[in-house]
Design an enzyme around this catalytic site. Structure first.
Site, PDB file in Angstrom:
ATOM      1  N   LYS A  76      -6.014  -1.918  -9.946  1.00 26.17           N
ATOM      2  CA  LYS A  76      -4.887  -1.772  -9.019  1.00 26.17           C
ATOM      3  C   LYS A  76      -5.241  -0.780  -7.912  1.00 26.17           C
ATOM      4  O   LYS A  76      -4.940  -1.012  -6.734  1.00 26.17           O
ATOM      5  CB  LYS A  76      -3.638  -1.308  -9.773  1.00 26.17           C
ATOM      6  CG  LYS A  76      -2.415  -1.199  -8.891  1.00 26.17           C
ATOM      7  CD  LYS A  76      -1.189  -0.785  -9.694  1.00 26.17           C
ATOM      8  CE  LYS A  76       0.025  -0.670  -8.791  1.00 26.17           C
ATOM      9  NZ  LYS A  76       1.221  -0.255  -9.538  1.00 26.17           N
TER      10      LYS A  76
ATOM     11  N   LYS B 273       6.184  -1.876   0.593  1.00 27.78           N
ATOM     12  CA  LYS B 273       5.713  -0.567   0.142  1.00 27.78           C
ATOM     13  C   LYS B 273       5.768   0.363   1.354  1.00 27.78           C
ATOM     14  O   LYS B 273       5.194   0.056   2.398  1.00 27.78           O
ATOM     15  CB  LYS B 273       4.294  -0.676  -0.415  1.00 27.78           C
ATOM     16  CG  LYS B 273       3.787   0.632  -1.012  1.00 27.78           C
ATOM     17  CD  LYS B 273       2.412   0.488  -1.646  1.00 27.78           C
ATOM     18  CE  LYS B 273       1.974   1.827  -2.233  1.00 27.78           C
ATOM     19  NZ  LYS B 273       0.609   1.759  -2.783  1.00 27.78           N
TER      20      LYS B 273
ATOM     21  N   LYS C 184       0.158  16.054  -7.421  1.00 31.70           N
ATOM     22  CA  LYS C 184       1.522  16.289  -6.941  1.00 31.70           C
ATOM     23  C   LYS C 184       2.536  16.291  -8.085  1.00 31.70           C
ATOM     24  O   LYS C 184       3.531  16.992  -8.026  1.00 31.70           O
ATOM     25  CB  LYS C 184       1.922  15.213  -5.923  1.00 31.70           C
ATOM     26  CG  LYS C 184       1.307  15.400  -4.553  1.00 31.70           C
ATOM     27  CD  LYS C 184       2.022  14.523  -3.550  1.00 31.70           C
ATOM     28  CE  LYS C 184       1.109  13.457  -3.031  1.00 31.70           C
ATOM     29  NZ  LYS C 184       1.721  12.586  -2.034  1.00 31.70           N
TER      30      LYS C 184
ATOM     31  N   HIS D 212      -6.164   0.346  -2.428  1.00 36.00           N
ATOM     32  CA  HIS D 212      -6.701   1.430  -1.594  1.00 36.00           C
ATOM     33  C   HIS D 212      -8.125   1.249  -1.074  1.00 36.00           C
ATOM     34  O   HIS D 212      -8.514   1.979  -0.169  1.00 36.00           O
ATOM     35  CB  HIS D 212      -6.612   2.757  -2.355  1.00 36.00           C
ATOM     36  CG  HIS D 212      -5.214   3.095  -2.752  1.00 36.00           C
ATOM     37  ND1 HIS D 212      -4.236   3.426  -1.831  1.00 36.00           N
ATOM     38  CD2 HIS D 212      -4.620   3.116  -3.970  1.00 36.00           C
ATOM     39  CE1 HIS D 212      -3.097   3.646  -2.476  1.00 36.00           C
ATOM     40  NE2 HIS D 212      -3.300   3.465  -3.770  1.00 36.00           N
TER      41      HIS D 212
ATOM     42  N   VAL E  40       4.475   3.430   2.168  1.00 33.37           N
ATOM     43  CA  VAL E  40       3.282   4.139   2.643  1.00 33.37           C
ATOM     44  C   VAL E  40       2.092   3.714   1.796  1.00 33.37           C
ATOM     45  O   VAL E  40       2.216   3.553   0.581  1.00 33.37           O
ATOM     46  CB  VAL E  40       3.460   5.674   2.510  1.00 33.37           C
ATOM     47  CG1 VAL E  40       2.210   6.411   2.948  1.00 33.37           C
ATOM     48  CG2 VAL E  40       4.661   6.157   3.296  1.00 33.37           C
ATOM     49  N   ASN E  41       0.943   3.548   2.431  1.00 32.31           N
ATOM     50  CA  ASN E  41      -0.287   3.252   1.694  1.00 32.31           C
ATOM     51  C   ASN E  41      -1.479   3.725   2.517  1.00 32.31           C
ATOM     52  O   ASN E  41      -1.435   3.734   3.739  1.00 32.31           O
ATOM     53  CB  ASN E  41      -0.418   1.753   1.409  1.00 32.31           C
ATOM     54  CG  ASN E  41      -1.508   1.471   0.404  1.00 32.31           C
ATOM     55  OD1 ASN E  41      -1.392   1.835  -0.755  1.00 32.31           O
ATOM     56  ND2 ASN E  41      -2.590   0.842   0.840  1.00 32.31           N
ATOM     57  N   THR E  42      -2.549   4.095   1.809  1.00 38.44           N
ATOM     58  CA  THR E  42      -3.788   4.521   2.465  1.00 38.44           C
ATOM     59  C   THR E  42      -4.934   3.644   2.001  1.00 38.44           C
ATOM     60  O   THR E  42      -5.105   3.423   0.799  1.00 38.44           O
ATOM     61  CB  THR E  42      -4.101   5.994   2.135  1.00 38.44           C
ATOM     62  OG1 THR E  42      -2.997   6.802   2.567  1.00 38.44           O
ATOM     63  CG2 THR E  42      -5.371   6.462   2.833  1.00 38.44           C
TER      64      THR E  42
ATOM     65  N   HIS F 270      -5.241   6.427  -9.161  1.00 36.25           N
ATOM     66  CA  HIS F 270      -4.066   6.721  -8.334  1.00 36.25           C
ATOM     67  C   HIS F 270      -4.506   7.493  -7.091  1.00 36.25           C
ATOM     68  O   HIS F 270      -5.307   8.414  -7.187  1.00 36.25           O
ATOM     69  CB  HIS F 270      -3.060   7.555  -9.143  1.00 36.25           C
ATOM     70  CG  HIS F 270      -1.934   8.106  -8.332  1.00 36.25           C
ATOM     71  ND1 HIS F 270      -0.912   7.319  -7.841  1.00 36.25           N
ATOM     72  CD2 HIS F 270      -1.666   9.372  -7.912  1.00 36.25           C
ATOM     73  CE1 HIS F 270      -0.069   8.093  -7.160  1.00 36.25           C
ATOM     74  NE2 HIS F 270      -0.507   9.335  -7.187  1.00 36.25           N
TER      75      HIS F 270
ATOM     76  N   ARG G 196      -7.493  -2.584  -5.501  1.00 42.16           N
ATOM     77  CA  ARG G 196      -6.751  -3.562  -4.697  1.00 42.16           C
ATOM     78  C   ARG G 196      -5.904  -2.868  -3.628  1.00 42.16           C
ATOM     79  O   ARG G 196      -5.860  -3.287  -2.475  1.00 42.16           O
ATOM     80  CB  ARG G 196      -5.850  -4.421  -5.600  1.00 42.16           C
ATOM     81  CG  ARG G 196      -4.955  -5.386  -4.815  1.00 42.16           C
ATOM     82  CD  ARG G 196      -4.119  -6.278  -5.718  1.00 42.16           C
ATOM     83  NE  ARG G 196      -3.272  -5.568  -6.654  1.00 42.16           N
ATOM     84  CZ  ARG G 196      -2.074  -5.045  -6.359  1.00 42.16           C
ATOM     85  NH1 ARG G 196      -1.597  -5.130  -5.125  1.00 42.16           N
ATOM     86  NH2 ARG G 196      -1.355  -4.427  -7.283  1.00 42.16           N
TER      87      ARG G 196
END
EC number: 4.6.1.18
Length: 149
Positions: free
Chosen positions: A32, A66, A91, A37, A68-70, A144, A35
């Site tokens: 995941k 979604k 975090k 990031h 926000v994504n990087t 993550h 996929r």
């Protein structure tokens, strides 16, 4: 005789298939992460529509947008190596996060304020930043994306 042997083995095969099959459709945390990031090529990351295309292509606009994504535009091995670099607190307070020792080429995707599902519209921004990832498993790999610094 061959048919008889096949008929005896068939129930065993069905049992084995039932045991293995459910795991075939399940995506691991590491898969995941990749996929959502990883985009090592990042060939069109400078396009203003990059995020719209990639978020859709990577299934992050199914059912909702979604926010926000990087995406990371570095070789997977380099990102996996972060798991043996500087240990930092995540975090969420957990202690399994690691910070990259150098800045990486990334693209941030932020959902635009007026955007509504199913028409997810993203702002695309490129940066060179250090990243923080959470790592788990054996081998110890990113599962993550925690932050950029």
């Amino acid at each position: 005789m061959g048919l008889e042997k096949s008929l005896m083995l068939f129930p065993l095969f069905v049992l084995l298939l039932g045991w293995v099959q459910p795991s075939l459709g399940r995506e691991s945390s590491a898969q995941k992460f990749q996929r959502q990031h990883m985009d090592p090529a990042g060939s069109s990351s400078n396009s203003p529509t990059y995020c719209n295309q990639m978020m859709k292509r990577r299934d992050m606009t199914k059912g909702s947008c979604k926010p926000v994504n990087t995406f990371v535009h570095e070789p997977l091995a380099d990102v996996q190596a972060i798991c043996s670099q500087e240990n930092v607190t995540c975090k969420n307070g957990k202690s399994n996060c690691y910070k990259s020792s150098s800045a990486l080429h990334i693209t941030d995707c932020h959902l635009k304020g007026n955007s509504k599902y199913p028409n997810c519209d993203y702002k695309t921004s490129q940066y060179q930043k250090q990243i923080i990832v959470a790592c788990e498993g054996n081998p110890y790999v990113p599962v993550h994306f925690d932050a950029t610094v």
